[in-house]
Scaffold this motif. Structure first.
Motif: not given
Length: 145
Positions: A18, A21-22, A25, A66-67, A71, A126
């Motif tokens: 996660v 993913g950030l 992004t 990735s998110y 999750l 998500f």
């Protein structure tokens, strides 16, 4: 339900993904491009083509993957100390996640149009997992009071 959960250490892998993913992004928003060859089953930019390989910016795909993977791992990992009460919380959280996600989808259908609706569809990938995790930890914390 405990038999289908994966070991606790996967929770740390989920958190790491996660966070990755950030980072992806953030990079994508800053215009950073990670170009790589990709296989497209269907590509319809200027014309529709099938089963082609071409170079593309995969930063957003890395973020989304990735998110989603992170999750999922967070949702299906055991807690550090797994107790029988947690199965009940997981069941309640599952139902809450379904209800909240359905409300989110209905709200999106009725009130969002154009690109806002497309963004809501992407978030819908998500949102169930996020609603599930929020509900699960809410029930877990609530039970301690």
């Amino acid at each position: 339900m405990e038999r289908i959960l994966i070991p606790y250490w996967f929770k740390w892998l989920g958190i790491t993904l996660v966070v990755a993913g950030l980072i992806f992004t953030f990079l994508y928003d800053r215009g950073v491009s990670i170009d790589a060859p990709v296989l497209a089953v269907i590509s319809s930019f200027l014309r529709t083509r099938y089963f082609i390989v071409f170079n593309a910016n995969i930063t957003d795909e890395l973020a989304l993957a990735s998110y989603l993977t992170g999750l999922i791992l967070l949702c299906i990992s055991k807690e550090k100390t797994e107790s029988p009460h947690l199965s009940e919380f997981r069941s309640k959280a599952l139902l809450s996640g379904i209800i909240l996600n359905s409300i989110f989808i209905l709200f999106s259908i009725v009130f969002l149009f154009g690109s806002s609706f497309i963004i809501a569809l992407i978030l819908n990938v998500f949102s169930f997992f996020i609603f599930y995790l929020i509900s699960f930890y809410f029930f877990k914390i609530k039970s301690k009071t």
